[in-house]
Design an enzyme around this catalytic site. Structure first.
Site, PDB file in Angstrom:
ATOM      1  N   LYS A 207       0.832  -1.217   0.000  1.00  0.00           N
ATOM      2  CA  LYS A 207       0.000   0.000   0.000  1.00  0.00           C
ATOM      3  C   LYS A 207       0.855   1.251   0.000  1.00  0.00           C
ATOM      4  CE  LYS A 207      -4.474  -1.597   1.531  1.00  0.00           C
ATOM      5  NZ  LYS A 207      -5.561  -1.518   2.511  1.00  0.00           N
TER       6      LYS A 207
ATOM      7  N   LYS B 147      -4.298 -10.772  -8.313  1.00  0.00           N
ATOM      8  CA  LYS B 147      -5.489 -10.985  -7.501  1.00  0.00           C
ATOM      9  C   LYS B 147      -6.664 -10.162  -8.049  1.00  0.00           C
ATOM     10  CE  LYS B 147      -6.947 -10.034  -2.844  1.00  0.00           C
ATOM     11  NZ  LYS B 147      -6.639  -9.544  -1.517  1.00  0.00           N
TER      12      LYS B 147
ATOM     13  N   LYS C 227     -10.949  -4.580  -6.970  1.00  0.00           N
ATOM     14  CA  LYS C 227     -11.787  -3.478  -7.455  1.00  0.00           C
ATOM     15  C   LYS C 227     -10.961  -2.451  -8.213  1.00  0.00           C
ATOM     16  CE  LYS C 227     -13.423  -3.780  -3.251  1.00  0.00           C
ATOM     17  NZ  LYS C 227     -14.332  -4.183  -2.170  1.00  0.00           N
TER      18      LYS C 227
END
Ligand code: TRP
Length: 344
Positions: A125, A209, A212
């Site tokens: 992140k 993966k 969204k």
């Protein structure tokens, strides 16, 4: 912190406790559903389950306030639509229970900078949101440890990607227990088996993966996608040129579709191989799409009903927060005593 005198039932007499959380960052993907949420409903029959919409976690990445508010309610309704029952389990919104942030502070002081620096989700992140590497993103695992430890949780059902977070929770609990005396139950991760679809990949790039934030929206199926959209996404799923429905290394696209099909039909990978022996990818992709549409239909219908009854949802999350606080209050009180805070 609320004052309580109740003590938990002795170990061995109580049902095992399950805690899990899901972020309100948008409608669940097929990956969230297959890898995590799908397994949570059945657990309610056997365990004391506590499920939370973890809004505190979601603001480690910048959120639009109005959108966050909307998505939090939607995530709560989705949990219920996926089978979580407020009569059987505790379903609450994390920020409604202040014990999480209170406990998190104390646990911060039993967590090392070095171990947080090694968390892969933090590293990912931090790379993805390089302009906002805030302290919350760094201490995210400590808040998650508080979520889990406050309820004396035995088992934490999560997707494979959260294994490291449960590990650090155990390290923190062990360190706290060692320093102050046994306070927290040592939790264990409950991770679904890989072939059942613990990891669902993008339909457009099956080495990544399903997410969204996939640059290609066709790579990600949301559990509220319209039937026609779902079918189209599966028809255009990226596969290899081998044209045989066989689960094998290197066939990431087909392996992924087979895991999805297995999850929705309950069939084994071998049975699927037989079913589609001699048939092409086209037939298979259509079958997967149809199985997903059929499996999601009752969830989509229930979700619509719930979202049409906001008053009911409100009653449920208020009650959930009260129930959660009653349990977490006992642990937090113990924690405060153990570390030496003077009684109020
Ligand atoms: N970190 C989890 C995720 O991103 C969400 C989460 C927060 C969670 N607190 C939790 C999961 C406690 C299990 C238990 O998916």
């Amino acid at each position: 912190m609320a004052e309580t005198t109740a003590t938990p039932a002795p170990q061995g007499e109580r049902k095992k406790i399950i805690f899990s959380g899901i972020q309100p960052t948008g409608v669940f993907t097929l990956g969230n559903y297959i890898g995590a949420v799908r397994h949570w409903g059945p657990l309610q029959e056997q365990y004391r389950c506590i499920y939370s919409v973890v809004d505190l976690h979601s603001i480690t990445v910048r959120q639009d306030p109005a959108v966050l508010r909307k998505r939090t309610l939607e995530a709560y309704a989705l949990l219920m639509a996926c089978g979580m029952d407020p009569e059987k389990s505790i379903l609450f919104i994390q920020s409604h229970n202040p014990h999480h942030t209170e406990c998190s502070w104390v646990l911060n002081c039993s967590t090392q900078f070095g171990e947080l620096s090694r968390m892969t989700q933090f590293k990912d992140k931090a790379a993805r949101y390089a302009d906002n590497i805030n302290a919350g993103l760094f201490t995210y695992p400590v808040l998650m440890a508080a979520d889990i430890l406050l309820y004396q949780t035995d088992l934490v059902p999560v997707g494979e990607d959260q294994r490291q977070h449960v590990e650090i929770t155990r390290d923190i609990a062990g360190r706290f227990n060692g320093a102050y005396g046994t306070t927290f139950t040592m939790p264990e991760a409950l991770i679904s088996r890989a072939e059942e679809g613990a990891r669902i990949m993008s339909l457009q790039d099956p080495t990544k993966k399903m997410s969204k934030s996939d640059p290609n929206p066709k790579g990600c199926v949301s559990i509220l996608d319209e039937p026609g959209v779902i079918i189209k996404k599966f028809r255009s799923a990226v596969t290899d040129s081998d044209a045989q429905v066989v689960y094998a290394p290197g066939k990431d696209g087909i392996n992924n579709l087979m895991r999805i099909y297995a999850a929705f039909t309950g069939k084994s990978l071998e049975a699927i191989q037989e079913e589609f022996a001699g048939k092409g990818y086209g037939d298979f992709k259509t079958a997967v799409g149809e199985a997903v549409v059929q499996g999601l239909a009752p969830i989509q219908a229930r979700y619509k009903e719930l979202m049409d009854d906001k008053a009911y949802l409100e009653t449920c999350y208020r009650q959930g927060a009260q129930q959660a606080m009653r349990l977490s209050g006992r642990t937090l009180e113990k924690v405060y005593k153990r570390v030496g805070f003077l009684h109020e």
